[in-house]
Design a protein around this motif. Structure first.
Motif, PDB file in Angstrom:
ATOM      1  N   TYR A   2       8.077  89.070 -62.473  1.00 33.58           N
ATOM      2  CA  TYR A   2       7.637  87.699 -62.238  1.00 33.58           C
ATOM      3  C   TYR A   2       6.143  87.502 -62.425  1.00 33.58           C
ATOM      4  O   TYR A   2       5.611  86.474 -62.044  1.00 33.58           O
ATOM      5  N   HIS A   3       5.466  88.466 -63.039  1.00 33.47           N
ATOM      6  CA  HIS A   3       4.035  88.342 -63.299  1.00 33.47           C
ATOM      7  C   HIS A   3       3.775  87.133 -64.193  1.00 33.47           C
ATOM      8  O   HIS A   3       4.375  86.981 -65.246  1.00 33.47           O
ATOM      9  N   GLY A   4       2.909  86.245 -63.739  1.00 32.58           N
ATOM     10  CA  GLY A   4       2.583  85.065 -64.522  1.00 32.58           C
ATOM     11  C   GLY A   4       3.526  83.888 -64.321  1.00 32.58           C
ATOM     12  O   GLY A   4       3.310  82.820 -64.867  1.00 32.58           O
ATOM     13  N   GLU A   5       4.573  84.082 -63.562  1.00 31.44           N
ATOM     14  CA  GLU A   5       5.524  83.000 -63.295  1.00 31.44           C
ATOM     15  C   GLU A   5       5.005  82.146 -62.144  1.00 31.44           C
ATOM     16  O   GLU A   5       4.378  82.647 -61.220  1.00 31.44           O
ATOM     17  N   ASP A   6       5.277  80.861 -62.194  1.00 33.60           N
ATOM     18  CA  ASP A   6       4.903  79.953 -61.117  1.00 33.60           C
ATOM     19  C   ASP A   6       6.157  79.440 -60.434  1.00 33.60           C
ATOM     20  O   ASP A   6       7.089  78.977 -61.097  1.00 33.60           O
ATOM     21  N   PHE A   7       6.190  79.554 -59.133  1.00 32.80           N
ATOM     22  CA  PHE A   7       7.302  79.039 -58.344  1.00 32.80           C
ATOM     23  C   PHE A   7       6.765  77.949 -57.432  1.00 32.80           C
ATOM     24  O   PHE A   7       5.705  78.078 -56.845  1.00 32.80           O
ATOM     25  N   SER A   8       7.507  76.852 -57.303  1.00 33.15           N
ATOM     26  CA  SER A   8       7.023  75.740 -56.492  1.00 33.15           C
ATOM     27  C   SER A   8       7.146  75.990 -55.001  1.00 33.15           C
ATOM     28  O   SER A   8       6.424  75.391 -54.228  1.00 33.15           O
ATOM     29  N   ASN A   9       8.086  76.878 -54.632  1.00 35.32           N
ATOM     30  CA  ASN A   9       8.254  77.163 -53.210  1.00 35.32           C
ATOM     31  C   ASN A   9       8.886  78.540 -53.019  1.00 35.32           C
ATOM     32  O   ASN A   9       9.297  79.197 -53.977  1.00 35.32           O
ATOM     33  N   VAL A  10       8.957  78.948 -51.775  1.00 33.05           N
ATOM     34  CA  VAL A  10       9.492  80.274 -51.444  1.00 33.05           C
ATOM     35  C   VAL A  10      10.970  80.372 -51.795  1.00 33.05           C
ATOM     36  O   VAL A  10      11.443  81.422 -52.228  1.00 33.05           O
TER      37      VAL A  10
END
Length: 51
Positions: A2-10
């Motif tokens: 998940y390096h470089g991935e953006d998640f909006s929430n947990v």
């Protein structure tokens, strides 16, 4: 993974991790496990213990 991935929430991150774990346990055949998936290898070992 998940390096470089953006998640909006947990919850999104948790879901992505759970999906990856499920995939890893059931899909990739691994050389070190005699050509079996981790789940098949574990089940095979458990069958030997119960018989």
């Amino acid at each position: 993974m998940y390096h470089g991935e953006d998640f909006s929430n947990v919850e999104e991150l948790t879901h992505a991790i759970e999906d990856y774990i499920q995939w890893y346990k059931t899909e990739p055949i691994q050389q070190r496990l005699k050509g079996l998936t981790p789940m098949h290898y574990r089940n095979q070992a458990l069958e030997r213990q119960t018989t």
